[in-house]
Design an enzyme around this catalytic site. Sequence first.
Site, PDB file in Angstrom:
ATOM      1  N   THR A 180       0.862  -1.188   0.000  1.00 24.64           N
ATOM      2  CA  THR A 180       0.000   0.000   0.000  1.00 24.64           C
ATOM      3  C   THR A 180       0.895   1.234   0.000  1.00 24.64           C
ATOM      4  O   THR A 180       2.053   1.164   0.423  1.00 24.64           O
ATOM      5  CB  THR A 180      -0.893   0.043   1.254  1.00 24.64           C
ATOM      6  OG1 THR A 180      -0.035   0.059   2.399  1.00 24.64           O
ATOM      7  CG2 THR A 180      -1.793  -1.172   1.332  1.00 24.64           C
ATOM      8  N   GLU A 326      -5.780  -3.209  -1.642  1.00 32.49           N
ATOM      9  CA  GLU A 326      -6.303  -4.401  -0.973  1.00 32.49           C
ATOM     10  C   GLU A 326      -7.361  -5.124  -1.798  1.00 32.49           C
ATOM     11  O   GLU A 326      -7.770  -6.223  -1.467  1.00 32.49           O
ATOM     12  CB  GLU A 326      -6.949  -3.987   0.369  1.00 32.49           C
ATOM     13  CG  GLU A 326      -5.970  -3.597   1.453  1.00 32.49           C
ATOM     14  CD  GLU A 326      -5.532  -2.133   1.386  1.00 32.49           C
ATOM     15  OE1 GLU A 326      -5.676  -1.515   0.311  1.00 32.49           O
ATOM     16  OE2 GLU A 326      -5.031  -1.624   2.399  1.00 32.49           O
ATOM     17  N   LYS A 431     -14.777  17.625  10.757  1.00 35.44           N
ATOM     18  CA  LYS A 431     -15.871  17.662  11.730  1.00 35.44           C
ATOM     19  C   LYS A 431     -16.040  19.089  12.216  1.00 35.44           C
ATOM     20  O   LYS A 431     -15.180  19.622  12.910  1.00 35.44           O
ATOM     21  CB  LYS A 431     -15.579  16.723  12.901  1.00 35.44           C
ATOM     22  CG  LYS A 431     -16.786  16.546  13.783  1.00 35.44           C
ATOM     23  CD  LYS A 431     -16.727  15.235  14.535  1.00 35.44           C
ATOM     24  CE  LYS A 431     -18.144  14.836  14.939  1.00 35.44           C
ATOM     25  NZ  LYS A 431     -18.189  13.610  15.685  1.00 35.44           N
ATOM     26  N   TRP A 436     -20.428  16.516   9.929  1.00 37.32           N
ATOM     27  CA  TRP A 436     -19.360  16.213   8.978  1.00 37.32           C
ATOM     28  C   TRP A 436     -19.473  17.060   7.714  1.00 37.32           C
ATOM     29  O   TRP A 436     -20.559  17.257   7.177  1.00 37.32           O
ATOM     30  CB  TRP A 436     -19.412  14.741   8.574  1.00 37.32           C
ATOM     31  CG  TRP A 436     -19.102  13.809   9.706  1.00 37.32           C
ATOM     32  CD1 TRP A 436     -19.988  13.007  10.365  1.00 37.32           C
ATOM     33  CD2 TRP A 436     -17.827  13.583  10.312  1.00 37.32           C
ATOM     34  NE1 TRP A 436     -19.339  12.294  11.346  1.00 37.32           N
ATOM     35  CE2 TRP A 436     -18.009  12.623  11.341  1.00 37.32           C
ATOM     36  CE3 TRP A 436     -16.545  14.091  10.099  1.00 37.32           C
ATOM     37  CZ2 TRP A 436     -16.979  12.169  12.140  1.00 37.32           C
ATOM     38  CZ3 TRP A 436     -15.504  13.636  10.903  1.00 37.32           C
ATOM     39  CH2 TRP A 436     -15.727  12.683  11.906  1.00 37.32           C
TER      40      TRP A 436
HETATM   41  P1  AMP Z   1      -4.680   2.909  -3.189  1.00 40.61           P
HETATM   42  O1  AMP Z   1      -4.631   1.691  -2.365  1.00 40.61           O
HETATM   43  O2  AMP Z   1      -3.445   3.725  -3.176  1.00 40.61           O
HETATM   44  O3  AMP Z   1      -5.137   2.620  -4.584  1.00 40.61           O
HETATM   45  O4  AMP Z   1      -5.790   3.871  -2.553  1.00 40.61           O
HETATM   46  C1  AMP Z   1      -7.119   3.451  -2.377  1.00 40.61           C
HETATM   47  C2  AMP Z   1      -7.984   4.609  -1.959  1.00 40.61           C
HETATM   48  O5  AMP Z   1      -8.131   5.557  -3.029  1.00 40.61           O
HETATM   49  C3  AMP Z   1      -9.401   4.234  -1.605  1.00 40.61           C
HETATM   50  O6  AMP Z   1      -9.516   3.705  -0.307  1.00 40.61           O
HETATM   51  C4  AMP Z   1     -10.133   5.564  -1.761  1.00 40.61           C
HETATM   52  O7  AMP Z   1      -9.998   6.368  -0.611  1.00 40.61           O
HETATM   53  C5  AMP Z   1      -9.399   6.216  -2.902  1.00 40.61           C
HETATM   54  N1  AMP Z   1     -10.191   6.059  -4.134  1.00 40.61           N
HETATM   55  C6  AMP Z   1     -10.028   5.152  -5.108  1.00 40.61           C
HETATM   56  N2  AMP Z   1     -10.935   5.344  -6.094  1.00 40.61           N
HETATM   57  C7  AMP Z   1     -11.707   6.393  -5.728  1.00 40.61           C
HETATM   58  C8  AMP Z   1     -12.835   7.069  -6.300  1.00 40.61           C
HETATM   59  N3  AMP Z   1     -13.339   6.747  -7.488  1.00 40.61           N
HETATM   60  N4  AMP Z   1     -13.370   8.101  -5.601  1.00 40.61           N
HETATM   61  C9  AMP Z   1     -12.872   8.472  -4.405  1.00 40.61           C
HETATM   62  N5  AMP Z   1     -11.823   7.878  -3.818  1.00 40.61           N
HETATM   63  C10 AMP Z   1     -11.234   6.848  -4.463  1.00 40.61           C
END
Ligand code: AMP
Length: 536
Positions: A180, A326, A431, A436
């Site tokens: 990650t 994940e 917040k 929110w």
């Molecule tokens: P990563 O593991 O670096 O790909 O990050 C994943 C995170 O990216 C997710 O938990 C979301 O918070 C954010 N994310 C991915 N796709 C979207 C989307 N279409 N809209 C908003 N947030 C997104």
Amino acid sequence: MRSTMQDAPLLIRDIVRHGQWMYADKRVFTATPSGMLSATFADVAQRAEKLASALARLGVQRDDRVATLMWNNQTHMEVYLAVPSMGAILHTLNVRLFPEQLAFIINHASDKVIIVDPNLVPLLAGIKEHIPGVEHIIVNGPAGDVPFEVIDYEEFITAEGPGFDWPDLDEKDAAVMCYTSGTTGDPKGVVYSHRSTWLHSMASTSANSIALSDRDRCLLVVPMFHVNAWGAVYTAFMAGTELIMPQMFLQGEPLLNMIMDLRPTLALGVPTIWNDLLRAAGGRSDADLTSLRIILAGGAAVPRFMIEAFRERHGVDVLQGWGMTETSPLVAVSTPPMGVSREHEIDYRVKAGRVMAGVEVRLTNDEGEVLARDGVAVGEFELRGPWITAGYFGAEAPELFRDGWLRTGDIGTLDPHGYMVITDRAKDMIKSGGEWISSVELETTVQGHEGVFEAAVVAIPDDRWQERPLCVVVRTPESDVSAHELREYLSTFVAKWWLPEHWSFVESLPKTSVGKFDKRALRRLFAEGQLQVETL
Ligand code: AMP
């Protein structure tokens, strides 16, 4: 009663064999400083066989980790195909990590071999003494002057004959690992299996998702170190989709040229990249994006204005995708449902997406109670399914799971038709006075103003309200839009108490290693007094 079906494992080697045979003439294009190179799937698969033979000769065995520190290019694809198929584990390293993070991940994963692009050798050289477990470094081109032994990729594979006897593996064996991006704490490793990769690839060929097929040519801007380029490399070989690999030429102008020269039918990347492409295309009277049937934007929220601008100015549809490291990553794609008018389609495209078959989704509140799928109740998304991780490699994180469901940390609503709307990452929510405020909604809205190029919103402490939003804006080159004007603009879209009174105008926004707005860095800049803030 048992079924009468054959018990055939889902293995990546069979994706390789299928693409090699069925789509032998399909091509992979790689951008280089001296022009575009290309090779057929048959060439790529044969070179993958030679690579597997060479790695076996080097002593790589079942479950050994073979890492890549590479851009999107043909060689990287060869490694993708060869390493899991021979029973070893591909570990894609993020080329934009800090050296200490990179060393941590290499050691944590016990990488034995690293295959690296020539211009990334200095990055590796800087940490070489901190990664004692790495036995071999293979360089995809001239390595330059380095004080350690390296193997030249071409020499390494040239000596080998074609063909490799891919072993029989268990479909649940580890195939690929990816860490990650680790915006909080140490990065954590997710390990995909052959089975999860297969099922995820099949799902990406579905018309309810992005429908990758042999009629497509895909511009792969999302890096191959970011969740397997959203799985597209394996899906491409499975479905006969041609790929365009941009290497490090990731700015709007070169991407526009690639689109006009090679006419891809779809393009995958984060919204910040597409914003840059819009700007580049806006500056050229001959810009032509009409070959694209879809731009898939994901990894962060996609502003409405971007979807509208691509459609109105360039005749291109943007689809939004949602996922995370994940989750392999694709979980939801914002394909509009049947029967919706062209005009109303956009109301679906602005959502994070509709959940694909194979993944179960639910919303829960702080107490873990499951909430209604009514498009109104707000909670955390939890997921379950064959391409969702059940844990992390060599790390305990029980707080991220509940009764076998992955807790995503993303907050939003789920409607009766399965569309997810993300209001925030839990840690980015604001917040204010006990209520929110969605930072995502504020920033995607303010980015619709013609004088705004990019904008991100973060919470800052407030004596009276606990937290209030700070909006950090990058203006377009010709704009001198003021905080007052932007607040006025926002007031037609959001509740009055959401309107930020704190504004900051900057030259550029900090981005994460995968190109998203880096809100942690923004909060730090604010805390250190490095942002000039105007309070209305
Ligand atoms: P990563 O593991 O670096 O790909 O990050 C994943 C995170 O990216 C997710 O938990 C979301 O918070 C954010 N994310 C991915 N796709 C979207 C989307 N279409 N809209 C908003 N947030 C997104």
